[in-house]
Design a protein around this motif. Structure first.
Motif, PDB file in Angstrom:
ATOM      1  N   PHE A   1      11.752  -0.133   5.766  1.00  0.00           N
ATOM      2  CA  PHE A   1      10.732  -1.156   5.934  1.00  0.00           C
ATOM      3  C   PHE A   1      11.322  -2.261   6.786  1.00  0.00           C
ATOM      4  O   PHE A   1      11.813  -3.266   6.284  1.00  0.00           O
ATOM      5  CB  PHE A   1      10.307  -1.659   4.560  1.00  0.00           C
TER       6      PHE A   1
ATOM      7  N   ARG B   1       6.242   3.733   0.575  1.00  0.00           N
ATOM      8  CA  ARG B   1       7.104   4.840   1.002  1.00  0.00           C
ATOM      9  C   ARG B   1       8.244   4.319   1.871  1.00  0.00           C
ATOM     10  O   ARG B   1       9.408   4.671   1.659  1.00  0.00           O
ATOM     11  CB  ARG B   1       6.294   5.880   1.773  1.00  0.00           C
ATOM     12  N   LEU B   2       7.928   3.451   2.827  1.00  0.00           N
ATOM     13  CA  LEU B   2       8.963   2.881   3.690  1.00  0.00           C
ATOM     14  C   LEU B   2       9.934   2.022   2.902  1.00  0.00           C
ATOM     15  O   LEU B   2      11.140   2.041   3.145  1.00  0.00           O
ATOM     16  CB  LEU B   2       8.318   2.061   4.812  1.00  0.00           C
TER      17      LEU B   2
ATOM     18  N   GLN C   1      12.271   4.295   0.905  1.00  0.00           N
ATOM     19  CA  GLN C   1      13.195   4.994   1.792  1.00  0.00           C
ATOM     20  C   GLN C   1      14.159   4.048   2.490  1.00  0.00           C
ATOM     21  O   GLN C   1      15.087   4.480   3.151  1.00  0.00           O
ATOM     22  CB  GLN C   1      12.417   5.784   2.849  1.00  0.00           C
TER      23      GLN C   1
ATOM     24  N   ASP D   1       0.846  -1.183   0.000  1.00  0.00           N
ATOM     25  CA  ASP D   1       0.000   0.000   0.000  1.00  0.00           C
ATOM     26  C   ASP D   1       0.890   1.244   0.000  1.00  0.00           C
ATOM     27  O   ASP D   1       2.116   1.146  -0.011  1.00  0.00           O
ATOM     28  CB  ASP D   1      -0.986  -0.005   1.168  1.00  0.00           C
ATOM     29  N   GLU D   2       0.298   2.403  -0.011  1.00  0.00           N
ATOM     30  CA  GLU D   2       1.055   3.653  -0.160  1.00  0.00           C
ATOM     31  C   GLU D   2       2.072   3.864   0.959  1.00  0.00           C
ATOM     32  O   GLU D   2       3.217   4.240   0.701  1.00  0.00           O
ATOM     33  CB  GLU D   2       0.071   4.826  -0.191  1.00  0.00           C
ATOM     34  N   ASP D   3       1.677   3.585   2.192  1.00  0.00           N
ATOM     35  CA  ASP D   3       2.595   3.767   3.325  1.00  0.00           C
ATOM     36  C   ASP D   3       3.736   2.750   3.284  1.00  0.00           C
ATOM     37  O   ASP D   3       4.888   3.082   3.550  1.00  0.00           O
ATOM     38  CB  ASP D   3       1.849   3.646   4.653  1.00  0.00           C
ATOM     39  N   GLU D   4       3.405   1.505   2.960  1.00  0.00           N
ATOM     40  CA  GLU D   4       4.436   0.472   2.864  1.00  0.00           C
ATOM     41  C   GLU D   4       5.415   0.786   1.737  1.00  0.00           C
ATOM     42  O   GLU D   4       6.618   0.586   1.886  1.00  0.00           O
ATOM     43  CB  GLU D   4       3.796  -0.895   2.636  1.00  0.00           C
TER      44      GLU D   4
END
Length: 63
Positions: free
Chosen positions: A44, A37-38, A41, A32-35
């Motif tokens: 994760f 992003r991590l 970056q 998903d969008e948050d995963e």
């Protein structure tokens, strides 16, 4: 103060595969969008989709 980059387990994960079309490694899971992003970056840390990328597991199971 420079932020220290944390390491991830992606390099050892069976879902982290080389994509010939893109020319780099990608995660095969639908993040998903948050995963995502991590993942991008490099932060994760505790991936719920992590599977140890042991390509010999199937061979050992067949023995």
């Amino acid at each position: 103060m420079k932020k220290k980059k944390t390491s991830t387990n992606c390099e050892c994960c069976g879902n982290y595969v080389y994509d010939d079309d893109y020319g780099y490694y990608v995660c095969e899971m639908d993040l998903d969008e948050d995963e995502m992003r991590l993942f991008i970056q490099g932060e994760f840390k505790s991936c719920p989709y992590f599977q140890y990328g042991d390509e010999y597991r199937i061979v050992r199971h067949q023995m």
